[in-house]
Each structure stands twice: as C-alpha cells, then as structure tokens.
Design a protein around this motif. Sequence first.
Motif, mmCIF file in Angstrom:
data_model
loop_
_atom_site.group_PDB
_atom_site.id
_atom_site.type_symbol
_atom_site.label_atom_id
_atom_site.label_comp_id
_atom_site.label_asym_id
_atom_site.label_seq_id
_atom_site.Cartn_x
_atom_site.Cartn_y
_atom_site.Cartn_z
ATOM 1 N N GLY A 159 0.161 1.423 3.958
ATOM 2 C CA GLY A 159 0.121 1.087 2.617
ATOM 3 C C GLY A 159 0.559 -0.075 2.089
ATOM 4 N N TYR A 160 1.354 0.111 0.817
ATOM 5 C CA TYR A 160 2.106 -0.955 0.342
ATOM 6 C C TYR A 160 3.713 -1.080 0.780
ATOM 7 C CZ TYR A 160 3.720 2.454 -3.162
ATOM 8 O OH TYR A 160 4.192 3.326 -3.792
ATOM 9 N N SER A 161 4.045 0.084 1.789
ATOM 10 C CA SER A 161 5.422 0.223 1.911
ATOM 11 C C SER A 161 5.526 0.328 3.334
ATOM 12 C CB SER A 161 6.146 1.157 1.018
ATOM 13 O OG SER A 161 7.534 1.351 1.491
ATOM 14 N N PRO A 162 5.304 -0.511 4.328
ATOM 15 C CA PRO A 162 5.268 -0.056 5.740
ATOM 16 C C PRO A 162 6.766 0.009 6.260
ATOM 17 C CG PRO A 162 4.788 -2.477 5.275
ATOM 18 C CD PRO A 162 4.716 -1.909 4.018
ATOM 19 N N LEU A 209 -6.615 -4.181 0.466
ATOM 20 C CA LEU A 209 -5.306 -3.086 0.240
ATOM 21 C C LEU A 209 -4.558 -3.794 -0.787
ATOM 22 C CD1 LEU A 209 -4.573 -0.597 1.405
ATOM 23 C CD2 LEU A 209 -3.092 -2.019 2.850
ATOM 24 N N VAL A 210 -4.278 -5.196 -0.719
ATOM 25 C CA VAL A 210 -3.398 -5.906 -1.833
ATOM 26 C C VAL A 210 -4.117 -5.881 -3.294
ATOM 27 C CG1 VAL A 210 -2.783 -8.225 -2.674
ATOM 28 C CG2 VAL A 210 -2.640 -7.509 -0.040
ATOM 29 N N GLU A 211 -5.377 -5.962 -3.478
ATOM 30 C CA GLU A 211 -6.215 -5.933 -4.795
ATOM 31 C C GLU A 211 -5.998 -4.505 -5.198
ATOM 32 O OE1 GLU A 211 -7.774 -7.082 -8.231
ATOM 33 O OE2 GLU A 211 -7.089 -8.323 -6.434
ATOM 34 N N LYS A 212 -6.029 -3.594 -4.282
ATOM 35 C CA LYS A 212 -5.962 -2.055 -4.809
ATOM 36 C C LYS A 212 -4.707 -1.814 -5.631
ATOM 37 C CE LYS A 212 -5.649 2.514 -3.037
ATOM 38 N NZ LYS A 212 -5.655 3.584 -1.892
ATOM 39 N N TYR A 213 -3.508 -2.242 -4.768
ATOM 40 C CA TYR A 213 -2.395 -2.022 -5.306
ATOM 41 C C TYR A 213 -1.738 -2.889 -6.312
ATOM 42 C CZ TYR A 213 -2.023 1.581 -1.601
ATOM 43 O OH TYR A 213 -2.213 2.723 -0.754
ATOM 44 N N ARG A 214 -2.347 -4.078 -6.388
ATOM 45 C CA ARG A 214 -2.136 -4.855 -7.612
ATOM 46 C C ARG A 214 -2.579 -4.277 -8.661
ATOM 47 N NH1 ARG A 214 -4.509 -9.486 -5.870
ATOM 48 N NH2 ARG A 214 -2.479 -10.252 -4.806
ATOM 49 N N GLY A 255 -0.369 -1.787 -10.561
ATOM 50 C CA GLY A 255 0.932 -2.370 -10.852
ATOM 51 C C GLY A 255 2.054 -2.233 -9.791
ATOM 52 N N VAL A 256 1.665 -2.294 -8.361
ATOM 53 C CA VAL A 256 2.805 -2.100 -7.292
ATOM 54 C C VAL A 256 2.959 -3.276 -6.882
ATOM 55 C CG1 VAL A 256 2.844 -0.920 -5.073
ATOM 56 C CG2 VAL A 256 1.726 0.405 -6.607
#
Length: 322
Positions: free
Chosen positions: A48-51, A72-77, A80-81
């Motif tokens: 995810g956003y925190s490997p 993945l980047v777009e999803k979490y952007r 607000g992550v």
Amino acid sequence: MWTDLNTNPRIYATPEDDARQDVEVGDFRARSLLMAGRDKTILEIGAGYSPLFRKAEGYNVRIVDHLPTEQLVEKYRQLGVDTSRIEQVDYVYTGQSIPEMVGGQKFDVVYASHVVEHATDFVGFLQGSLDVLTPEGVIILLVPDKRYCFDFFQPLTDSAKVLSDHVAKARRHSFESLYREEMQVMAEHGGEERERFGPEPRLAWWQGAVADIHLFRHDPQARFASVLAQARSSEYVDAHEYFFIPSTFQLVVEEMNFLGVLPLRLALLTRSRGCEFMAVLTRAPLGRMSRDEFLATKKMLAVRSIKEQMEAFGRFQEDGRA
C-alpha cells in the motif's frame, strides 16, 4: 538468538510473557527488518502506501499490490494520504496464485502486514506464500487482533471456516462477511489512554481501558441493499474475512498441519501490541504431532482463547461506563 526458530520456536502466550517479549522481540516492524536484513530476497505483499521494506534503503524487495504504481498513487492521493513512500509495484494481483504472479521467483522472506485477514482462502494464501519460499525461508505476518480494532464484535475464525473456504476455493468475499461490516465499531478510550489519545473514538486501540464503543454504520437497511448488490456483482469487493486473536491463529495453524493441509509451523507468535500481533511461519513436516498431542494442544488453545477474550472484555469495566 533468531537463527534457531525452526528448532526453538518462541510462543509468547500469557501476561507473564509480556516483559520477556518486549525485550526479546520489541517493536514488530523493527524486528521484521532485523529478521530479513538487506542480504535476503523479500516479497512484500500489500504494501500500500506504507511499505516496510524500501528499495531506496537497500532492501532486495519485490512489491505485490492490487493496483499498478500509478493507480495506487492516485487512489491514495484522493484519500488524502501521503503517497511519497509508495514503492514501485512489481507484481499486480488480479486473482492469480502467488507462484503464478511472481513467475517462479523464490524469496527468503514473504512479508505481509494486515493482509491475511483480507484473503478469501486463508490456506491458499499461506500455501502460495510457502510455494515461493526458499527452503529456509520464513513468512512474517502482522495480524490485526480483533479484540483491539473495529472487528471487536466479529466472531472468531475457526478451523471449520478456514477449511470450508479452502475446499470451496473461495475467490470472493462472502455475503456474510460483507454484511458483517455493519457491526464495525470505534472505541472511546478511558483512564490514562484517554489522556494519551484524547476523547475521539478510534478504529484501532491499545490494550488499555475502554470507556465506550460506537457503531460507525447507522443504516442497516441501506447496508443490506448494498451488500446484496455487491454479492450479485462480478466485481471484487474487499472485506475482512478472518478474525483472529493469537491463540485461535495458533490453533488454526496447528490444525491445518495435523490434518495434512499446510506444511507449516509457528516459529514465533507474540502477544498483541497496539491492535496487532506478529506471527512467523516456517516450513514443517505435515502431521508433526500425534493425535493425542494435537488434541491436548487443541484443548489448551481453546481454553487460552477464552482467557484472551476475558482479558480484553475486562477493559470495558475499568471506568464503569460500559
């Protein structure tokens, strides 16, 4: 001390083990980094956003996720992550087995944090992880403890559930599990934890006093309708399928080995810290216990599971509000 886990497994099972665990294991992620090291090949699933393992820090890691890197980047952007830590995704999971996905590659370590509870086939996930391990490899899991997170009221997963999903070769989450999200909760801390974390309810909490709990879904009829639509759709919908505490996780692993289903054993199992516990699994011969040994172990772990639940339920009485 960490080179002999196959011959000397470490199971931290009772409150009396807490101090020893904190010295010998310590922080779960720091311990995972030490166990793997930069000289090992690592497969991190669901980073995810925190490997945990980062290529820029010298780890020989390959990343599995459900979306390509850009998506993945777009999803979490949009959520607000902070997306700055997202690693380049090497393998995109689209429902295939882990060995198929990695194309025959072998790894010294398979690491998955808060992933196994999302599997649709617990046995299939662990067998796939085992199939891509080198002979002396290890599977490192961080697993949410349902006593200390939004799954608080969910039923404990037993071997019957695990076997049923495996026999069915489940590829989708059940209607049952999707609707169960109706009972997800947040906890309001009491006592010293309230001073530490503040009064706002939390989705995951520590093993301290709990003043109250709050349902965070408020329309069961709408939930029923949406789950019916999800169950009838061909689209995959994610959910927590499995709900563990340390003793029941151990019991499922031991029973799968005894039944000849999974050639694995627990080399390390901790008590929970925060909302999670740590489990390290290694290759092991099938049926390594006799029937009498297994039945005694099963009884012991079933009793321990009651004690573990009582340990958590007692937190609701500490300030007299719940």
